[in-house]
Design a protein around this motif. Structure first.
Motif, short mmCIF file in Angstrom:
data_model
loop_
_atom_site.label_atom_id
_atom_site.label_comp_id
_atom_site.label_asym_id
_atom_site.label_seq_id
_atom_site.Cartn_x
_atom_site.Cartn_y
_atom_site.Cartn_z
N UNK A 180 -92.83 24.80 -30.48
CA UNK A 180 -92.05 23.67 -30.99
C UNK A 180 -90.58 24.07 -31.06
N UNK A 181 -90.33 25.32 -31.41
CA UNK A 181 -88.95 25.85 -31.49
C UNK A 181 -88.42 26.18 -30.09
N UNK A 182 -89.27 26.79 -29.28
CA UNK A 182 -88.89 27.16 -27.91
C UNK A 182 -89.34 26.04 -26.98
N UNK A 183 -88.56 24.97 -26.96
CA UNK A 183 -88.99 23.74 -26.30
C UNK A 183 -88.57 23.63 -24.84
N UNK A 184 -87.96 24.66 -24.30
CA UNK A 184 -87.57 24.63 -22.90
C UNK A 184 -86.10 24.38 -22.67
N UNK A 222 -86.40 49.16 -21.16
CA UNK A 222 -87.46 48.18 -20.90
C UNK A 222 -87.61 47.23 -22.08
N UNK A 223 -87.52 47.75 -23.30
CA UNK A 223 -87.60 46.88 -24.49
C UNK A 223 -86.48 45.84 -24.44
N UNK A 224 -85.28 46.25 -24.02
CA UNK A 224 -84.16 45.30 -23.91
C UNK A 224 -84.47 44.21 -22.87
N UNK A 225 -85.07 44.61 -21.76
CA UNK A 225 -85.44 43.63 -20.73
C UNK A 225 -86.53 42.70 -21.26
N UNK A 226 -87.53 43.27 -21.93
CA UNK A 226 -88.58 42.43 -22.52
C UNK A 226 -88.00 41.44 -23.52
N UNK A 227 -87.04 41.91 -24.34
CA UNK A 227 -86.42 41.04 -25.34
C UNK A 227 -85.54 39.97 -24.68
N UNK A 228 -84.96 40.28 -23.52
CA UNK A 228 -84.18 39.30 -22.77
C UNK A 228 -85.10 38.23 -22.18
N UNK A 229 -86.24 38.67 -21.64
CA UNK A 229 -87.15 37.78 -20.94
C UNK A 229 -88.02 36.94 -21.90
N UNK A 230 -88.36 37.49 -23.06
CA UNK A 230 -89.30 36.82 -23.97
C UNK A 230 -88.89 35.39 -24.34
N UNK A 231 -87.64 35.13 -24.75
CA UNK A 231 -87.28 33.74 -25.06
C UNK A 231 -87.34 32.82 -23.84
N UNK A 232 -87.10 33.37 -22.65
CA UNK A 232 -87.17 32.57 -21.42
C UNK A 232 -88.63 32.19 -21.14
N UNK A 233 -89.53 33.15 -21.29
CA UNK A 233 -90.96 32.89 -21.10
C UNK A 233 -91.42 31.83 -22.11
N UNK A 234 -91.01 31.99 -23.38
CA UNK A 234 -91.40 31.00 -24.39
C UNK A 234 -90.81 29.63 -24.06
N UNK A 235 -89.58 29.61 -23.57
CA UNK A 235 -88.97 28.34 -23.17
C UNK A 235 -89.72 27.70 -22.02
N UNK A 236 -90.13 28.52 -21.06
CA UNK A 236 -90.92 28.01 -19.94
C UNK A 236 -92.22 27.39 -20.45
N UNK A 296 -92.83 26.31 -23.48
CA UNK A 296 -92.51 25.13 -24.27
C UNK A 296 -92.28 23.91 -23.39
N UNK A 297 -91.61 24.14 -22.26
CA UNK A 297 -91.36 23.04 -21.32
C UNK A 297 -92.68 22.56 -20.71
N UNK A 298 -93.56 23.50 -20.35
CA UNK A 298 -94.88 23.14 -19.81
C UNK A 298 -95.68 22.34 -20.84
N UNK A 299 -95.60 22.78 -22.09
CA UNK A 299 -96.31 22.11 -23.18
C UNK A 299 -95.84 20.66 -23.31
N UNK A 300 -94.51 20.47 -23.26
CA UNK A 300 -93.95 19.12 -23.38
C UNK A 300 -94.29 18.26 -22.18
N UNK A 301 -94.04 18.78 -20.99
CA UNK A 301 -94.25 18.00 -19.77
C UNK A 301 -95.70 17.57 -19.60
N UNK A 302 -96.62 18.42 -20.05
CA UNK A 302 -98.04 18.14 -19.88
C UNK A 302 -98.69 17.64 -21.15
N UNK A 303 -97.87 17.39 -22.20
CA UNK A 303 -98.35 16.87 -23.48
C UNK A 303 -99.52 17.70 -24.01
N UNK A 304 -99.35 19.03 -24.00
CA UNK A 304 -100.40 19.94 -24.44
C UNK A 304 -100.31 20.07 -25.96
N UNK A 305 -101.43 19.84 -26.63
CA UNK A 305 -101.50 20.00 -28.09
C UNK A 305 -102.02 21.40 -28.41
#
Length: 193
Positions: free
Chosen positions: A62-66, A115-129, A131-140
């Motif tokens: 809900x927070x990471x909505x894409x 690697x931890x820095x890269x993981x921390x950089x990528x994690x919000x992007x993955x969550x955003x992706x 979140x966008x999938x959840x919204x677009x597909x109306x996943x509950x």
């Protein structure tokens, strides 16, 4: 937008370029690390969802909505959001962070801290992706496990309303229906060619 664009398309190249620049590493190392980080994070999220964490993941999405994907360049130019990224890693990987970082580090030639820095950089992007999938597909909340399962090689893409265009087969290198260490090792040589 599908997951392959996040990994192999212009978006993937932006993430790799930013990671290389921020850490002062070469693009090959950044590609290897980013290319492994995304499947590892998705696999860990899927495991968490299957272990009863689907409601928590749903709340986080809900927070990471894409919206992050709408201005990815801006997010990357400001160096990402390490605080948010580290928070996500704590929830998703828990005390396995260093194990995951070591595994990716062995393949990429980077140290655990990088690697931890890269993981921390990528994690919000993955969550955003996600979140966008959840919204677009109306996943509950009840569909989060299916959504994640479809992204890491499960067969529930249709019930989650997600069309991956065969990407799940791309992730599942050994054809066993699951994304594991052998799959990730096989993927490392294939990303961003």
């Amino acid at each position: 937008m599908d997951l392959s664009s996040l990994l192999q398309g212009a978006m993937g190249q932006q993430i790799v370029g930013s990671a290389a620049k921020q850490l002062g590493i070469n693009e090959t190392q950044a590609q290897t690390a980013v290319g492994a980080a995304i499947p590892f994070l998705l696999t860990a999220l899927n495991k968490n969802a299957q272990s009863g964490g689907a409601n928590g993941i749903n709340s986080a999405l809900e927070k990471h909505d894409g919206n992050i994907l709408d201005n990815l360049a801006g997010f990357l130019n400001q160096g990402g959001n390490q605080q948010d990224g580290l928070g996500i890693l704590n929830h998703v990987l828990g005390n396995n962070q260093s194990n995951v970082a070591n595994a990716i580090g062995k393949q990429s030639g980077l140290d655990t801290g990088q690697v931890i820095k890269i993981l921390a950089l990528v994690a919000p992007i993955v969550m955003g992706f996600l979140g966008k999938q959840k919204q677009q597909n109306n996943v509950q909340a009840g569909g989060i496990t299916d959504l994640l399962g479809s992204l890491v090689g499960g067969t529930n893409a249709a019930s989650a309303g997600v069309n991956l265009g065969g990407f799940e087969k791309f992730l599942d290198q050994d054809g066993d229906g699951k994304l594991g260490a052998s799959d990730v090792a096989g993927l490392l040589g294939k990303f961003f060619k």
